[in-house]
Design an enzyme around this catalytic site. Structure first.
Site, short mmCIF file in Angstrom:
data_model
loop_
_atom_site.label_atom_id
_atom_site.label_comp_id
_atom_site.label_asym_id
_atom_site.label_seq_id
_atom_site.Cartn_x
_atom_site.Cartn_y
_atom_site.Cartn_z
N HIS A 9 46.02 32.23 29.51
CA HIS A 9 44.79 32.14 30.32
C HIS A 9 43.90 30.97 29.88
O HIS A 9 42.93 31.19 29.14
CB HIS A 9 43.98 33.43 30.15
N GLU B 92 46.80 41.22 38.10
CA GLU B 92 47.95 42.11 38.23
C GLU B 92 48.79 41.61 39.39
O GLU B 92 48.37 41.68 40.55
CB GLU B 92 47.43 43.54 38.45
N CYS C 189 49.41 33.20 34.26
CA CYS C 189 49.77 34.60 34.00
C CYS C 189 50.30 35.31 35.26
O CYS C 189 51.40 35.00 35.69
CB CYS C 189 48.57 35.30 33.37
N ARG D 171 48.84 40.79 28.10
CA ARG D 171 49.99 41.44 28.77
C ARG D 171 50.79 40.39 29.55
O ARG D 171 51.07 40.52 30.73
CB ARG D 171 49.52 42.58 29.68
N GLU E 109 41.64 29.56 31.35
CA GLU E 109 40.27 29.72 31.86
C GLU E 109 39.40 30.56 30.92
O GLU E 109 38.18 30.59 31.06
CB GLU E 109 40.29 30.33 33.28
N1 GLN Z 1 50.79 41.99 33.26
C1 GLN Z 1 50.34 41.31 34.44
C2 GLN Z 1 51.39 41.32 35.54
O1 GLN Z 1 52.49 41.67 35.31
C3 GLN Z 1 49.94 39.89 34.14
C4 GLN Z 1 48.81 39.89 33.14
C5 GLN Z 1 47.77 38.83 33.33
O2 GLN Z 1 47.68 38.16 34.36
N2 GLN Z 1 46.93 38.72 32.33
O3 GLN Z 1 51.10 40.96 36.62
#
Ligand code: GLN
Length: 188
Positions: A169, A48, A79, A134, A171
């Site tokens: 991702h 996040e 991400c 996401r 990983e």
């Molecule tokens: N939705 C997350 C963000 O805005 C990122 C999602 C993720 O790292 N899988 O930070």
């Protein structure tokens, strides 16, 4: 070779396992003193971005890491990590490291397609599995940024010098080629 992984939140263990599986030793960065350790590359994992962005400042990792990146430390950002590197975010007023000249949209796939998996071509690497959770995508890549992969015409992976940013991702899949490409680049 030693690789540092930002380990304040998110999917850092999965990157560590992947790298150790490839015979590379890792250091986890959780506090300022960890920046004293020697490392040749940096991984910014998914998770996040708002939480990570807040923690790197609170834990006083921000300035030291930004300096390293600006000085040419190779970075693999996945991400949320891509969000931390981006120079501009569409739907967030924050900018974190801001060292990668791209405009990134957070949570860009909406609810229905919030998470999905695909296999796509990545420039210089070939077909790789891509798991999106996401995920953000790159709305615009600035000057000097090489687009490495796109899914449905949305940019999902780029390279800018020694900084790699991707929306998905690597990983989380068995395939090791993205991590290997990153390590090979550092080794050269
Ligand atoms: N939705 C997350 C963000 O805005 C990122 C999602 C993720 O790292 N899988 O930070």
């Amino acid at each position: 070779m030693q690789i540092a992984i930002l380990a304040v939140q998110g999917a850092f263990i999965e990157h560590r396992k992947k790298l150790e599986g490839l015979g590379v030793s890792c250091v986890e960065l959780r506090k300022k003193e960890d920046l004293q350790k020697s490392f040749d590359g940096l991984i910014l994992p998914g998770g996040e971005s708002t939480v990570q962005g807040k923690l790197i400042k609170e834990l006083d990792l921000y300035g030291g890491l930004k300096k390293r990146i600006q000085a040419g430390m190779p970075v693999l950002a996945t991400c949320a990590g891509l969000i931390l590197l981006a120079e501009e975010l569409v739907n967030d007023e924050h900018v974190y490291f801001g060292t990668l000249p791209v405009r990134v949209k957070r949570n860009a796939y909406g609810r229905q397609l919030g998470s999905f998996h695909t296999v796509q071509e990545m420039k210089g690497i070939g077909k790789v599995p891509m798991t999106f959770i996401r995920a953000p995508y790159i709305e615009e890549a600035g000057e000097g940024v090489e687009v490495l992969a796109a899914v449905n015409n949305r940019i999902v992976a780029v390279r800018y010098g020694v900084q790699f940013g991707m929306s998905f991702h690597p990983e989380l899949d068995e395939n090791n080629r993205i991590h290997e490409a990153f390590l090979n680049m550092i080794g050269k």
